[in-house]
Design a protein around this motif. Sequence first.
Motif, short mmCIF file in Angstrom:
data_model
loop_
_atom_site.label_atom_id
_atom_site.label_comp_id
_atom_site.label_asym_id
_atom_site.label_seq_id
_atom_site.Cartn_x
_atom_site.Cartn_y
_atom_site.Cartn_z
N GLY A 3 0.79 -1.22 0.00
CA GLY A 3 0.00 0.00 0.00
C GLY A 3 0.83 1.27 0.00
N SER A 4 2.10 1.17 -0.31
CA SER A 4 3.01 2.32 -0.35
C SER A 4 3.42 2.60 -1.79
CB SER A 4 4.28 2.02 0.46
OG SER A 4 3.99 1.70 1.78
N ARG A 5 3.87 3.82 -2.02
CA ARG A 5 4.52 4.14 -3.30
C ARG A 5 5.98 3.77 -3.13
NH1 ARG A 5 3.17 10.13 -4.76
NH2 ARG A 5 4.30 9.55 -6.63
N TRP A 6 6.55 3.13 -4.12
CA TRP A 6 7.93 2.65 -4.06
C TRP A 6 8.79 3.43 -5.03
CZ3 TRP A 6 9.79 -1.52 -1.06
CH2 TRP A 6 8.81 -2.10 -0.25
N TRP A 7 10.00 3.75 -4.58
CA TRP A 7 10.97 4.48 -5.38
C TRP A 7 12.32 3.79 -5.26
CZ3 TRP A 7 10.75 9.83 -7.30
CH2 TRP A 7 9.46 10.37 -7.26
N VAL A 8 13.14 4.01 -6.25
CA VAL A 8 14.55 3.60 -6.19
C VAL A 8 15.37 4.87 -6.37
CG1 VAL A 8 16.39 2.29 -7.28
CG2 VAL A 8 14.12 1.30 -7.11
N LEU A 9 16.34 5.02 -5.47
CA LEU A 9 17.28 6.14 -5.56
C LEU A 9 18.69 5.58 -5.63
CD1 LEU A 9 15.80 8.52 -2.82
CD2 LEU A 9 15.36 8.53 -5.28
N HIS A 10 19.62 6.44 -5.98
CA HIS A 10 21.02 6.03 -6.02
C HIS A 10 21.52 5.74 -4.61
CE1 HIS A 10 21.65 6.98 -10.24
NE2 HIS A 10 21.00 8.11 -10.05
N ASN A 11 22.48 4.85 -4.51
CA ASN A 11 23.15 4.55 -3.25
C ASN A 11 24.07 5.74 -2.91
OD1 ASN A 11 24.85 3.61 -1.25
ND2 ASN A 11 25.17 1.63 -2.19
N PRO A 12 23.93 6.33 -1.71
CA PRO A 12 24.74 7.51 -1.37
C PRO A 12 26.16 7.20 -0.91
CG PRO A 12 23.28 7.02 0.44
CD PRO A 12 22.93 6.04 -0.67
N SER A 13 26.55 5.95 -0.93
CA SER A 13 27.91 5.60 -0.51
C SER A 13 28.94 6.37 -1.32
CB SER A 13 28.14 4.10 -0.69
OG SER A 13 29.51 3.79 -0.56
N GLY A 14 30.02 6.72 -0.66
CA GLY A 14 31.12 7.37 -1.36
C GLY A 14 31.75 6.47 -2.41
N LEU A 15 31.50 5.17 -2.31
CA LEU A 15 32.02 4.23 -3.31
C LEU A 15 31.21 4.24 -4.60
CD1 LEU A 15 32.69 1.18 -0.94
CD2 LEU A 15 34.35 2.86 -1.81
N ASN A 16 30.04 4.86 -4.57
CA ASN A 16 29.17 4.92 -5.74
C ASN A 16 29.44 6.22 -6.50
OD1 ASN A 16 27.14 4.87 -7.65
ND2 ASN A 16 25.49 5.24 -6.21
N ALA A 17 30.12 6.12 -7.60
CA ALA A 17 30.47 7.31 -8.39
C ALA A 17 29.45 7.57 -9.50
CB ALA A 17 31.85 7.14 -8.99
N HIS A 18 28.36 6.82 -9.53
CA HIS A 18 27.39 6.95 -10.61
C HIS A 18 26.44 8.13 -10.45
CE1 HIS A 18 28.67 3.19 -12.30
NE2 HIS A 18 28.51 2.60 -11.14
N ALA A 19 26.38 8.71 -9.26
CA ALA A 19 25.45 9.80 -9.03
C ALA A 19 26.18 10.99 -8.40
CB ALA A 19 24.33 9.34 -8.10
N THR A 20 25.77 12.18 -8.79
CA THR A 20 26.36 13.40 -8.24
C THR A 20 25.66 13.76 -6.93
OG1 THR A 20 24.79 14.88 -9.32
CG2 THR A 20 26.75 14.22 -10.60
N PRO A 21 26.26 14.64 -6.15
CA PRO A 21 25.59 15.12 -4.95
C PRO A 21 24.22 15.73 -5.26
CG PRO A 21 27.89 15.71 -4.87
CD PRO A 21 27.63 15.13 -6.25
N ALA A 22 24.13 16.45 -6.36
CA ALA A 22 22.85 17.03 -6.74
C ALA A 22 21.82 15.95 -7.06
CB ALA A 22 23.03 17.97 -7.94
#
Length: 177
Positions: A128-147
């Motif tokens: 009964g929830s809306r589900w989302w996927v976000l980037h992993n915020p680990s410093g080891l994950n270079a695929h996403a910017t801070p923004a």
Amino acid sequence: MVGPGIRLLLVGINPGLRSASVGCHFAGPGNRFWPALYAAGITPQLFVPAQQHRLPDLGVGITNLARRPSARASDVTAAELRDGSRQVVELAAHLRVRVVAVLGVSAFRVAFERPGAAVGPQGDLPAGSRWWVLHNPSGLNAHATPADHAAGLRAVGRAAGLRLHRGRRSRDARRLR
């Protein structure tokens, strides 16, 4: 860190070694979670991991797919992720959260058996929830910017109906780099 009144449940992959040693979520020195949470306006100030107990008062809870600590998220087995996904679904249903956001695309794909999942809202998941996927915020994950991290968290905060705070987001987002 969960309890009644949670509107947004943030789901990490598993505790890193630093997080396990101090007993706080997202406590690794390179983790961008706490600055991104503030840059997104979810917290009224920049929290440190030891302030995680304040999140439920803001309507936010944190849990993990797997309980076993490891140096890298890639050390978590597919079986651990799938077992954890069932527990998260049960928790979300029990708490009646509006939005569940899993922080890690690859882990989500395995845990929920959705190999084509991409960052953003997900369809037809239970509880009964809306589900989302976000980037992993680990410093080891270079695929996403801070923004990217801040924008994703801001979107799920809005979707959950949280009261977003105004801070010095641009300056603090730069600190994520």
